[in-house]
Design a protein around this motif. Structure first.
Motif, PDB file in Angstrom:
ATOM      1  N   LYS A 199      22.364 -17.994 -19.918  1.00 28.67           N
ATOM      2  CA  LYS A 199      21.280 -18.228 -18.954  1.00 28.67           C
ATOM      3  C   LYS A 199      19.916 -18.134 -19.642  1.00 28.67           C
ATOM      4  O   LYS A 199      19.019 -18.959 -19.405  1.00 28.67           O
ATOM      5  N   PHE A 200      19.744 -17.132 -20.489  1.00 27.26           N
ATOM      6  CA  PHE A 200      18.489 -16.973 -21.223  1.00 27.26           C
ATOM      7  C   PHE A 200      18.249 -18.189 -22.116  1.00 27.26           C
ATOM      8  O   PHE A 200      17.136 -18.741 -22.171  1.00 27.26           O
ATOM      9  N   ALA A 201      19.291 -18.605 -22.831  1.00 29.51           N
ATOM     10  CA  ALA A 201      19.163 -19.744 -23.735  1.00 29.51           C
ATOM     11  C   ALA A 201      18.794 -21.008 -22.977  1.00 29.51           C
ATOM     12  O   ALA A 201      17.932 -21.791 -23.422  1.00 29.51           O
ATOM     13  N   ASN A 202      19.423 -21.233 -21.856  1.00 28.00           N
ATOM     14  CA  ASN A 202      19.155 -22.433 -21.074  1.00 28.00           C
ATOM     15  C   ASN A 202      17.695 -22.497 -20.658  1.00 28.00           C
ATOM     16  O   ASN A 202      17.035 -23.544 -20.796  1.00 28.00           O
ATOM     17  N   GLU A 203      17.151 -21.385 -20.161  1.00 22.87           N
ATOM     18  CA  GLU A 203      15.757 -21.367 -19.724  1.00 22.87           C
ATOM     19  C   GLU A 203      14.807 -21.509 -20.911  1.00 22.87           C
ATOM     20  O   GLU A 203      13.805 -22.233 -20.848  1.00 22.87           O
ATOM     21  N   TYR A 204      15.091 -20.815 -22.001  1.00 20.87           N
ATOM     22  CA  TYR A 204      14.239 -20.871 -23.187  1.00 20.87           C
ATOM     23  C   TYR A 204      14.150 -22.304 -23.716  1.00 20.87           C
ATOM     24  O   TYR A 204      13.063 -22.810 -24.028  1.00 20.87           O
ATOM     25  N   LEU A 232      31.656 -21.719 -16.586  1.00 21.29           N
ATOM     26  CA  LEU A 232      31.863 -23.132 -16.270  1.00 21.29           C
ATOM     27  C   LEU A 232      31.068 -23.521 -15.031  1.00 21.29           C
ATOM     28  O   LEU A 232      30.440 -24.583 -14.994  1.00 21.29           O
ATOM     29  N   ASP A 233      31.075 -22.677 -14.012  1.00 20.43           N
ATOM     30  CA  ASP A 233      30.298 -22.960 -12.804  1.00 20.43           C
ATOM     31  C   ASP A 233      28.809 -23.059 -13.119  1.00 20.43           C
ATOM     32  O   ASP A 233      28.111 -23.951 -12.617  1.00 20.43           O
ATOM     33  N   TYR A 234      28.309 -22.136 -13.945  1.00 23.67           N
ATOM     34  CA  TYR A 234      26.891 -22.162 -14.295  1.00 23.67           C
ATOM     35  C   TYR A 234      26.551 -23.455 -15.037  1.00 23.67           C
ATOM     36  O   TYR A 234      25.519 -24.088 -14.748  1.00 23.67           O
ATOM     37  N   CYS A 235      27.376 -23.852 -15.982  1.00 19.09           N
ATOM     38  CA  CYS A 235      27.121 -25.087 -16.723  1.00 19.09           C
ATOM     39  C   CYS A 235      27.077 -26.286 -15.786  1.00 19.09           C
ATOM     40  O   CYS A 235      26.194 -27.152 -15.901  1.00 19.09           O
ATOM     41  N   GLN A 236      28.010 -26.326 -14.851  1.00 15.17           N
ATOM     42  CA  GLN A 236      28.037 -27.448 -13.918  1.00 15.17           C
ATOM     43  C   GLN A 236      26.780 -27.461 -13.051  1.00 15.17           C
ATOM     44  O   GLN A 236      26.164 -28.511 -12.830  1.00 15.17           O
ATOM     45  N   GLU A 237      26.376 -26.301 -12.556  1.00 16.15           N
ATOM     46  CA  GLU A 237      25.179 -26.213 -11.713  1.00 16.15           C
ATOM     47  C   GLU A 237      23.922 -26.630 -12.462  1.00 16.15           C
ATOM     48  O   GLU A 237      23.016 -27.244 -11.891  1.00 16.15           O
ATOM     49  N   GLN A 238      23.865 -26.291 -13.747  1.00 16.82           N
ATOM     50  CA  GLN A 238      22.658 -26.528 -14.537  1.00 16.82           C
ATOM     51  C   GLN A 238      22.652 -27.866 -15.277  1.00 16.82           C
ATOM     52  O   GLN A 238      21.694 -28.181 -15.976  1.00 16.82           O
ATOM     53  N   GLY A 239      23.712 -28.627 -15.132  1.00 18.39           N
ATOM     54  CA  GLY A 239      23.764 -29.910 -15.814  1.00 18.39           C
ATOM     55  C   GLY A 239      24.027 -29.798 -17.303  1.00 18.39           C
ATOM     56  O   GLY A 239      23.593 -30.639 -18.092  1.00 18.39           O
ATOM     57  N   ILE A 240      24.752 -28.752 -17.699  1.00 12.73           N
ATOM     58  CA  ILE A 240      25.138 -28.536 -19.085  1.00 12.73           C
ATOM     59  C   ILE A 240      26.594 -28.979 -19.243  1.00 12.73           C
ATOM     60  O   ILE A 240      27.448 -28.616 -18.430  1.00 12.73           O
ATOM     61  N   GLY A 241      26.886 -29.749 -20.260  1.00 13.85           N
ATOM     62  CA  GLY A 241      28.263 -30.153 -20.498  1.00 13.85           C
ATOM     63  C   GLY A 241      29.110 -28.974 -20.962  1.00 13.85           C
ATOM     64  O   GLY A 241      28.596 -27.928 -21.355  1.00 13.85           O
ATOM     65  N   PHE A 242      30.415 -29.151 -20.925  1.00 12.01           N
ATOM     66  CA  PHE A 242      31.347 -28.121 -21.396  1.00 12.01           C
ATOM     67  C   PHE A 242      32.465 -28.801 -22.161  1.00 12.01           C
ATOM     68  O   PHE A 242      33.063 -29.762 -21.671  1.00 12.01           O
ATOM     69  N   ILE A 243      32.736 -28.298 -23.371  1.00  8.84           N
ATOM     70  CA  ILE A 243      33.850 -28.804 -24.169  1.00  8.84           C
ATOM     71  C   ILE A 243      34.763 -27.644 -24.520  1.00  8.84           C
ATOM     72  O   ILE A 243      34.305 -26.579 -24.939  1.00  8.84           O
ATOM     73  N   SER A 244      36.054 -27.823 -24.314  1.00  6.41           N
ATOM     74  CA  SER A 244      37.024 -26.754 -24.519  1.00  6.41           C
ATOM     75  C   SER A 244      37.687 -26.884 -25.881  1.00  6.41           C
ATOM     76  O   SER A 244      38.191 -27.947 -26.241  1.00  6.41           O
ATOM     77  N   PHE A 245      37.667 -25.789 -26.653  1.00  7.81           N
ATOM     78  CA  PHE A 245      38.411 -25.763 -27.909  1.00  7.81           C
ATOM     79  C   PHE A 245      39.719 -25.001 -27.717  1.00  7.81           C
ATOM     80  O   PHE A 245      39.917 -24.320 -26.718  1.00  7.81           O
TER      81      PHE A 245
END
Length: 344
Positions: A199-204, A232-245
């Motif tokens: 969350k901090f990184a996203n805002e920064y 995952l929910d936060y990424c979806q809400e914020q428009g951040i992609g998610f890739i699973s390794f």
């Protein structure tokens, strides 16, 4: 090995893909399945393939170059445009990036603008206090080294490979911002950061006009931590992609271990996957999952990959491959049957 590559491409009806001199021309039909193959990464302009190719294993200095070449040819010929690396992938460290640099020179230079290349820094890479974690000095130096090994002017995506609890987040994040401003990376990602740090990184990053493109985390049928933590929910809400390794849990979510531990498997080598991980309880669960996959007319691996892609907010699944044939099987999940919530 050159003969193998030639016959492999002929069998896949790509007569232009490889001649006896080893000159590679990409398959003209590589984007025929684009509607099913690609999806948008968060709220960005980037479309990523649902299956991306990871270089963690099978692309190091200890691995046969022609096999690595065959895998990457098959990947790109079938629409896999995203290749994922890190500074210390190998073994030895750095050698996966060196393999990729050789592939660029031999085959992929004409296709650079069709490729989406990522690398990372965050784990140990060289001795001493400046070859690890998340300092500005390490991240800047590591990316410069990576670009030289990969024979690239820039990467499409650069990750902080892990959360550093001791370096101020502002230092790590400002280094990422400056890397983009310097033109050494087009986008920024982070991997395996806890939710509050994310969350901090996203805002920064948003405040500095370098939005966070994607989060890399481990989601599979045996490890749902990013889902349970709310990442995952936060990424979806914020428009951040998610890739699973590690989508197949290093092979556990295949048919390889359903009857015990086979000789020569990754578990017998015991470096990342230990034999004591295969408990009777886990074996029972794997067999149950395999029964569900059979009912769906899929392999366990195909179902495991499809399940990840079914999770809302997941952009892509990062798959390793030891052969083109393995990648061919993985790609089937793009067309897998939908899941009902009660399926698994």
């Amino acid at each position: 090995m050159h003969f193998y590559l030639f016959t492999f491409n002929i069998n896949n009806q790509n007569s232009n893909a490889m001649d006896l001199k080893g000159i590679y021309t990409a398959d003209n039909h590589r984007y025929d399945d684009a509607e099913a193959m690609y999806q948008r990464c968060g709220r960005s302009g980037v479309m990523l393939p649902k299956i991306s190719l990871g270089f963690w294993h099978n692309f190091g200095g200890v691995d046969p170059y022609e096999r690595s070449r065959a895998i990457t040819h098959y990947a790109f010929d079938h629409g896999i445009t995203h290749f994922d690396l890190a500074n210390n992938y190998g073994p030895p460290y750095g050698s996966a990036e060196e393999t990729f640099g050789r592939l660029m020179d031999d085959d992929f230079k004409p296709y650079r603008d069709e490729l989406f290349i990522s690398t990372k820094a965050g784990y140990d890479m060289w001795p001493g206090p400046y070859g690890n974690w998340g300092s500005r000095k390490y991240l800047m130096a590591s990316l410069d080294q990576s670009l030289k090994r990969m024979h690239l002017d820039y990467v499409d995506l650069f990750y902080s490979h892990r959360y550093d609890p001791n370096t101020p987040l502002e230092e790590t994040l400002q280094a990422l911002v400056d890397i983009v401003k310097q033109g050494k990376a087009l986008y920024i990602g982070i991997s395996r950061w806890p939710l509050e740090a994310l969350k901090f990184a996203n805002e920064y990053l948003k405040q500095r006009d370098v939005p966070l493109l994607i989060y890399q985390g481990r989601i599979n049928l045996l490890d749902r931590e990013p889902i349970e933590e709310g990442i995952l929910d936060y990424c979806q809400e914020q428009g951040i992609g998610f890739i699973s390794f590690s989508p197949l849990a290093q092979g556990l979510l295949t048919d390889r271990y359903l009857n015990g531990i086979p000789e020569g498997s990754r578990m017998t080598k015991g470096k990342f996957l230990k034999s004591d991980a295969l408990t009777p309880e886990l074996l029972e669960y794997l067999r149950k999952l395999n029964d569900i996959a059979s009912e769906r007319k899929e392999t366990l691996a195909e179902m495991a990959l499809a399940w990840i892609l079914h999770q809302k907010g997941v952009t892509s699944v990062l798959c390793g491959a030891s052969s083109p044939q393995q990648l061919e099987k993985d790609l089937k999940c793009v067309h897998a049957n939908p899941f009902e919530d009660h399926d698994i």
